[in-house]
Scaffold this motif. Structure first.
Motif, PDB file in Angstrom:
ATOM      1  N   ALA A   1     -13.030   3.126   2.881  1.00  0.00           N
ATOM      2  CA  ALA A   1     -11.684   2.779   3.359  1.00  0.00           C
ATOM      3  C   ALA A   1     -10.637   3.780   2.899  1.00  0.00           C
ATOM      4  N   LYS A   2     -11.014   4.671   1.975  1.00  0.00           N
ATOM      5  CA  LYS A   2     -10.097   5.660   1.401  1.00  0.00           C
ATOM      6  C   LYS A   2      -8.887   4.981   0.746  1.00  0.00           C
ATOM      7  N   THR A   3      -9.217   4.059  -0.156  1.00  0.00           N
ATOM      8  CA  THR A   3      -8.169   3.368  -0.909  1.00  0.00           C
ATOM      9  C   THR A   3      -8.545   3.333  -2.390  1.00  0.00           C
TER      10      THR A   3
ATOM     11  N   THR B   1      -7.485   1.032  -5.924  1.00  0.00           N
ATOM     12  CA  THR B   1      -6.764  -0.060  -6.563  1.00  0.00           C
ATOM     13  C   THR B   1      -6.446   0.355  -7.990  1.00  0.00           C
TER      14      THR B   1
ATOM     15  N   MET C   1       0.831  -1.189   0.000  1.00  0.00           N
ATOM     16  CA  MET C   1       0.000   0.000   0.000  1.00  0.00           C
ATOM     17  C   MET C   1       0.871   1.246   0.000  1.00  0.00           C
TER      18      MET C   1
ATOM     19  N   GLU D   1      -5.865  10.647   1.997  1.00  0.00           N
ATOM     20  CA  GLU D   1      -6.673  11.467   2.895  1.00  0.00           C
ATOM     21  C   GLU D   1      -7.695  12.273   2.099  1.00  0.00           C
TER      22      GLU D   1
ATOM     23  N   ASP E   1       0.898   5.228   0.555  1.00  0.00           N
ATOM     24  CA  ASP E   1       0.079   6.191   1.298  1.00  0.00           C
ATOM     25  C   ASP E   1       0.389   7.614   0.847  1.00  0.00           C
TER      26      ASP E   1
ATOM     27  N   GLU F   1      -1.850  -0.785  -4.808  1.00  0.00           N
ATOM     28  CA  GLU F   1      -2.863  -0.162  -3.948  1.00  0.00           C
ATOM     29  C   GLU F   1      -2.361   1.180  -3.435  1.00  0.00           C
ATOM     30  N   TYR F   2      -3.311   2.125  -3.288  1.00  0.00           N
ATOM     31  CA  TYR F   2      -3.008   3.449  -2.763  1.00  0.00           C
ATOM     32  C   TYR F   2      -4.002   3.784  -1.664  1.00  0.00           C
ATOM     33  N   SER F   3      -3.543   4.526  -0.661  1.00  0.00           N
ATOM     34  CA  SER F   3      -4.466   5.099   0.310  1.00  0.00           C
ATOM     35  C   SER F   3      -4.352   6.617   0.248  1.00  0.00           C
TER      36      SER F   3
END
Length: 393
Positions: A87-89, A91, A1, A100, A3, A96-98
């Motif tokens: 989930a603030k993600t 694909t 992931m 704010e 971020d 995968e990225y998250s």
């Protein structure tokens, strides 16, 4: 992931503007731009204008230096496949990225006809499309342009000025007849003829096929052969990713005055955003002024600004010696009041509804006047000819 504080989906001019807007309020928050394009952000209008007509302006001049100026991480050739708003993600094809804060600047995809894209068939939208079309220019080849709107007319002008036998096919009986009043449309139509463009009005291309070194198009009385075909019929907004994530869409991604979607911390801007214009009501605008202005404001808001988007964008074109700027709705279905300094070459056209309220203002070969045009659009009362003639400088 991976971020990031700010995640931007789309790599066009609105993405560049958003990254710059973020940096006005947040000098070090991490930014990632996920783009399915093969090029870093670039100036899109030049693809059908300046790159064809200004020898001093090269392809390298067209890039926007987004990474150097904003320190954003740019992920090219990358497709975002799903967004989990809760989930603030995100694909994507590379992982995968998250986030704010998330911004959709996904723009749109060119409208299609029954003609497969290929080396000789270009659905014009991206820098790579410009490079492909350029291969057929300057060689006295026969190129067909499908579409009489902004992209089609600009590309036809670009090609014919670069030693290309150009045929322009369009629905209207007169070029831009659905937009301009009759005398202006006649003038515009004749301008293209005088410049050597073969005009095929009142024509809808049903489809075609690439055959060896040529492309066959089906229209009118049969099949017609060209060395290449470019299609410029506008775009359909890319909303599928947002809709699949449960975000409200309606002719684009629906946003409020703060450019926020139906989900907190998720925003949209540019061609894909359906926003409340303070003068014109709900709009979705596919023009560069809106992309850059809205992208900048979206970036600032994501980074903490409490402003709203209050800009009413303009749009413009420049072909041959004819240029115009406009605000609002241009349609020959509306009433028009014309105010010419030089008939059909310098002046203004006002578009009014049945109640006499101004819906759009067209400025032909005039410098300045956009702020006055916006002020006139904001005047919510009936206007007569005497109210409008000589209002603009």
């Amino acid at each position: 992931m991976q971020d990031f504080r700010y995640l931007i989906l789309g790599g066009g001019m609105a993405a560049d503007a958003a990254a710059r807007g973020i940096r006005e309020f947040d000098s070090d928050g991490s930014i990632a731009i996920i783009s399915n394009d093969v090029d870093e952000p670039y100036t899109r209008p030049a693809l059908s204008k300046k790159l064809w007509t200004d020898p001093s302006f090269g392809q390298d001049d067209n890039y926007l230096s987004t990474v150097a100026d904003t320190w954003a991480q740019l992920h090219l050739g990358t497709e975002a496949t799903s967004v989990d708003a809760e989930a603030k993600t995100v694909t994507a094809s590379d992982g995968e990225y998250s986030f704010e804060k998330l911004l959709f600047v996904t723009g749109g995809q060119p409208k299609q006809i029954d003609l497969a894209e290929g080396q000789r068939v270009v659905y014009f939208r991206r820098f790579d499309d410009y490079r492909r079309l350029l291969e057929f220019a300057g060689r006295n080849l026969n190129v067909a342009v499908i579409g009489g709107g902004f992209i089609g007319t600009e590309l036809a002008a670009a090609l014919v000025q670069n030693t290309t036998n150009t045929t322009l096919l369009f629905d209207d009986e007169t070029l831009c007849g659905s937009v301009f009043p009759p005398d202006l449309a006649d003038h515009f139509h004749q301008l293209y003829r005088d410049q050597g463009v073969t005009l095929v009005p009142g024509t809808k291309v049903s489809g075609g096929r690439a055959e060896g070194q040529h492309v066959e198009l089906d229209y009118g009385d049969g099949t017609h052969e060209f060395d290449a075909v470019v299609v410029g019929l506008g775009i359909d907004p890319s909303t599928a990713l947002a809709e699949k994530a449960g975000i409200a869409v309606d002719d684009g991604i629906t946003v409020d005055g703060s450019l926020q979607t139906s989900h907190p911390d998720i925003y949209a801007a540019g061609d894909v955003a359906h926003y409340p214009d303070r003068i014109l009501g709900r709009q979705r605008v596919e023009h560069v002024d809106n992309a850059t202005q809205m992208g900048t404001v979206a970036g600032r808001i994501m980074a903490g600004s409490d402003e709203t988007y209050t800009h009413t964008p303009y749009f413009y074109t420049n072909v041959f010696d004819f240029g115009y700027q406009a605000v609002g709705t241009l349609s020959s279905d509306l009433q028009t009041i014309e105010d010419w300094q030089k008939p059909q070459t310098e002046g203004a056209v006002y578009y009014l509804n049945d109640e006499g309220r101004v819906q759009g203002v067209l400025l032909v070969n005039l410098d300045g006047g956009l702020d006055t045009a916006r002020a006139i659009l904001a005047e919510d009362w009936p206007h007569s000819r005497s109210d409008l003639v000589s209002r603009l400088p």
